[in-house]
Design a protein around this motif. Structure first.
Motif, PDB file in Angstrom:
ATOM      1  N   GLN A 111      74.847  63.827  13.701  1.00  0.00           N
ATOM      2  CA  GLN A 111      74.307  62.854  14.651  1.00  0.00           C
ATOM      3  C   GLN A 111      75.352  62.567  15.711  1.00  0.00           C
ATOM      4  O   GLN A 111      76.527  62.354  15.390  1.00  0.00           O
TER       5      GLN A 111
ATOM      6  N   PRO B 199      68.130  69.138  10.799  1.00  0.00           N
ATOM      7  CA  PRO B 199      68.616  68.796   9.457  1.00  0.00           C
ATOM      8  C   PRO B 199      69.224  69.969   8.712  1.00  0.00           C
ATOM      9  O   PRO B 199      69.886  69.768   7.694  1.00  0.00           O
TER      10      PRO B 199
ATOM     11  N   SER C 233      63.578  74.011   4.723  1.00  0.00           N
ATOM     12  CA  SER C 233      64.717  73.128   4.489  1.00  0.00           C
ATOM     13  C   SER C 233      65.651  73.745   3.444  1.00  0.00           C
ATOM     14  O   SER C 233      66.865  73.551   3.498  1.00  0.00           O
TER      15      SER C 233
ATOM     16  N   SER D 196      63.734  70.414  14.750  1.00  0.00           N
ATOM     17  CA  SER D 196      63.258  70.657  13.394  1.00  0.00           C
ATOM     18  C   SER D 196      63.619  72.069  12.961  1.00  0.00           C
ATOM     19  O   SER D 196      63.725  72.981  13.794  1.00  0.00           O
TER      20      SER D 196
ATOM     21  N   ASN E 293      73.993  65.443   3.094  1.00  0.00           N
ATOM     22  CA  ASN E 293      72.725  66.193   3.124  1.00  0.00           C
ATOM     23  C   ASN E 293      71.920  65.933   4.397  1.00  0.00           C
ATOM     24  O   ASN E 293      70.692  66.019   4.373  1.00  0.00           O
ATOM     25  N   ARG E 294      72.599  65.641   5.466  1.00  0.00           N
ATOM     26  CA  ARG E 294      71.928  65.418   6.749  1.00  0.00           C
ATOM     27  C   ARG E 294      72.558  66.291   7.824  1.00  0.00           C
ATOM     28  O   ARG E 294      73.664  66.806   7.674  1.00  0.00           O
ATOM     29  N   GLY E 295      71.853  66.428   8.933  1.00  0.00           N
ATOM     30  CA  GLY E 295      72.435  67.123  10.081  1.00  0.00           C
ATOM     31  C   GLY E 295      73.417  66.219  10.796  1.00  0.00           C
ATOM     32  O   GLY E 295      73.622  65.070  10.421  1.00  0.00           O
TER      33      GLY E 295
ATOM     34  N   GLN F 209      78.238  63.128  10.185  1.00  0.00           N
ATOM     35  CA  GLN F 209      77.315  63.809   9.274  1.00  0.00           C
ATOM     36  C   GLN F 209      77.294  63.049   7.964  1.00  0.00           C
ATOM     37  O   GLN F 209      78.284  63.028   7.230  1.00  0.00           O
ATOM     38  N   TYR F 210      76.133  62.454   7.681  1.00  0.00           N
ATOM     39  CA  TYR F 210      75.952  61.783   6.399  1.00  0.00           C
ATOM     40  C   TYR F 210      75.550  62.827   5.353  1.00  0.00           C
ATOM     41  O   TYR F 210      75.059  63.905   5.713  1.00  0.00           O
TER      42      TYR F 210
END
Lengths: 114, 115
Positions: free
Chosen positions: B45, A107, A9, A5, B41-43, B38-39
């Motif tokens: 994977q 994220p 953000s 986490s 607005n995502r981190g 990476q999709y």
């Protein structure tokens, strides 16, 4: 279980201000990494921590950037006197140890310097 | 020094067609190879990795990658592309003789699957 986490953000700051970005790795992961990703670009390695070893700071772009890690838990990335070119998404990742273990990414924190 | 190259910035493929995203590398020692997605607005994977063993590695979402030592490549493949596969794909590598260095990532390839 819980993943990596990051907070906040999103962060909007004025040029010249200091910012702190936080990363909570997966519990038990000894390695922690920070990357920077500018819009539409790849990953730029900044710094990594492995257990109690001295961190590898070779990717930090200037002395305005620094990072700390408390034991094998939370890490903070600090950017002093922010500049507009610091605007990017800052990604944190952790892994059980160094490769060959895969890294798990948070994220990200989107930093905008106005 | 270790490096990884993704020669294509963008790959376009029609839905249902096979897809390939290319990756070549250079390392000291044996390579440890990874693919991430990476999709928007995502981190990132993790998709799959090659450490040792079979050259064909199967991963998440129906993806697979083939390790080719002679060509120093690790191309990502999928037999039938989905629109939902549209994303940014990163190849990463680390060599077994690279000491305590972290993964080196390619610049990414944007995959666009068209319905």
């Amino acid at each position: 279980g819980a993943g990596v986490s990051q907070s906040p953000s999103n962060k909007v700051t004025e040029k010249g201000k200091d910012v702190e970005l936080r990363c909570d790795p997966i519990s038990g992961h000894t390695a922690l990494y920070w990357y920077r990703q500018r819009l539409g670009q790849g990953l730029e390695f900044l710094i990594y921590f492995q257990g109690n070893s001295a961190p590898d700071k070779s990717g930090l772009p200037s002395d305005r950037f620094s990072a700390e890690r408390t034991g094998e838990s939370v890490s903070t990335l600090t950017i002093q006197r922010t500049q507009q070119e610091d605007s990017a998404v800052y990604l944190c990742a952790s892994s059980l140890a160094l490769t060959p273990y895969e890294q798990y990414f948070g994220p990200g924190t989107r930093l905008t310097v106005t | 020094a270790q490096s990884v190259a993704q020669p294509e910035d963008q790959v376009n493929v029609a839905e249902g067609n096979p897809l390939t995203v290319k990756c070549t590398y250079s390392v000291s020692g044996n390579p440890y190879l990874f693919w991430y997605v990476q999709y928007p607005n995502r981190g990132l994977q993790f998709l799959l990795k090659y450490i040792t063993g079979d050259n064909l590695v199967k991963g998440s979402y129906g993806f697979e990658a083939e390790f080719n030592k002679s060509q120093t490549s690790f191309h990502l493949k999928k037999p039938s592309a989905l629109v939902s596969d549209s994303a940014l794909y990163f190849c990463a590598v680390r060599g077994s003789n690279s000491g305590n260095t972290p993964l080196v990532f390619g610049k990414g390839t944007r995959l666009s699957v068209i319905a």
